[in-house]
Design an enzyme around this catalytic site. Structure first.
Site, short mmCIF file in Angstrom:
data_model
loop_
_atom_site.label_atom_id
_atom_site.label_comp_id
_atom_site.label_asym_id
_atom_site.label_seq_id
_atom_site.Cartn_x
_atom_site.Cartn_y
_atom_site.Cartn_z
N ASP A 92 0.86 -1.17 0.00
CA ASP A 92 0.00 0.00 0.00
C ASP A 92 0.90 1.23 0.00
OD1 ASP A 92 -2.02 1.81 0.24
OD2 ASP A 92 -2.56 1.32 2.29
N ASP A 271 -7.99 -7.59 0.84
CA ASP A 271 -7.13 -7.60 2.02
C ASP A 271 -7.91 -7.00 3.17
OD1 ASP A 271 -5.71 -4.75 3.02
OD2 ASP A 271 -6.70 -4.68 1.07
#
Length: 376
Positions: A92, A271
């Protein structure tokens, strides 16, 4: 990175496919355990691979930049060498921290100045810097730098934020194309759809992201407090715009039922911290519903954690024993519960794939969603 669709469900938008990276193949739909700081909390990296059977894990650009730092990561040869994980990694970009650390950051056109939650030092994250950091980390899939908007936010804020995210994306793409990986394997870049819960903004953002022609695409800014049905509505709408021949990643989602609904709408990758976070607090997911192990009712229950079919951890671990570990404050309790929950999530997406291949996903999903939401 390559993506190949293998099956589509005739009664929904669910699909099965295979993502190929230089660190291996990822069968989709897939759940990706979150390893924010280079480790999946409370679970040994060996167990994530062998028992959980994860095919890809996550790291976080912001947290890894602060600790252990880029010098250490580059000296190790990237995150794969540093933590011993040999399969694909996704990072990320830090865009979620723009949302979650709003009290510690200042935004401007150039980028975001973060005040470290560790020592208070200040750090500027620009789109270019974020690309460079993810090159050093060495993730197989790098995320573009964006702003994850809060819920609720007004239309004007959402529009300006989306437009800033798009300008940052253009800079990310430029920097990505100007640089190469540091460790001899290829990296992919995923842009992120934003636009809060405003239909025209989401459409505009999805069309912008689709036009980039990236190896895959992500849907961000959902699962931040909006009604569940709104999340489903916007997920389906965006999936209908994003390219069918590229993987779609719904960021930060979610419960087992959320994941099944997302699969039915055409999402390939998920996720969430829920399996490990809830596991550390004594909640486990099973094929028949949710168990709070701290409840007195499990004190003398000597059945397996999920006795229906194959157990997700050693069958010697009973509900009574795991409850005892939590009541006694033993760290093994959160470790077993976290591993169980992750293995359950991986089983769930694998079973969804099998149902898609068999042409029975839609009916199976409806029955499972009802069961998974039960509190036992």
């Amino acid at each position: 990175m390559d993506f190949r669709l293998t099956h589509t469900d005739i009664a929904s938008n669910a699909r099965a496919g295979v993502i190929t990276t230089d660190h291996g193949e990822i069968a989709t739909p897939v759940f990706m355990p979150v390893g924010t700081a280079g480790t999946v909390k409370a679970v040994h990296i060996r167990d994530v691979e062998e028992d959980v059977k994860a095919r890809i894990i996550l790291g976080n650009t912001y947290h890894l930049y602060l600790r252990p730092g880029l010098d250490v990561l580059q000296g190790a040869g990237g995150l794969h060498k540093f933590n011993g994980w040999t399969k694909p990694i996704l990072t990320d970009s830090g865009g979620y921290q723009v949302y979650s650390l709003a009290h510690r950051r200042k935004m401007k056109e150039e980028g975001v100045v973060f005040q470290s939650h560790i020592d208070g030092s200040r750090h500027l994250f620009t789109p270019e810097r974020v690309m460079d950091i993810q090159r050093v980390i060495g993730a197989d899939i790098m995320m573009a730098f964006d702003e994850c908007t809060p819920y609720p936010c007004d239309y004007d804020y959402a529009q300006k934020s989306m437009e800033l995210t798009h300008r940052w994306l253009d800079r990310c793409v430029t920097r990505f194309s100007e640089t190469e990986g540091l460790y001899g394997y290829r990296q992919a870049l995923f842009p992120i759809v934003q636009g809060s819960i405003y239909r025209d903004l989401r459409i505009q953002s999805a069309e912008k992201i689709a036009s980039i022609g990236a190896d895959g695409n992500a849907i961000g800014g959902l699962a931040v407090g909006e009604p569940i049905e709104t999340m489903y509505e916007f997920t389906e709408m965006v999936c209908n715009i994003l390219p069918k021949d590229k993987p779609r990643y719904l960021m930060g989602v979610g419960t087992p039922a959320n994941i099944l609904e997302g699969i039915s709408q055409g999402v390939d990758m998920f996720d969430c911290v829920m399996p490990t976070r809830n596991g550390r607090n004594g909640m486990i997911f099973t094929r028949n519903g949710i168990i709070n192990l701290k409840n007195e009712k499990w004190k003398a229950d000597f059945s397996e954690l999920d006795p229906e079919g194959t157990s997700f951890v050693d069958s010697a671990y009973t509900r009574a024993y795991l409850r005892h570990l939590f009541v006694a404050g033993e760290m093994l309790g959160p470790m077993i519960a976290s591993q169980h929950n992750l293995a359950f999530y991986l089983w769930l997406v694998d079973e969804a794939r099998r149902q898609i291949e068999a042409g029975t996903f839609a009916s199976w999903k409806q029955a499972m969603v009802t069961k998974l939401a039960q509190r036992l």
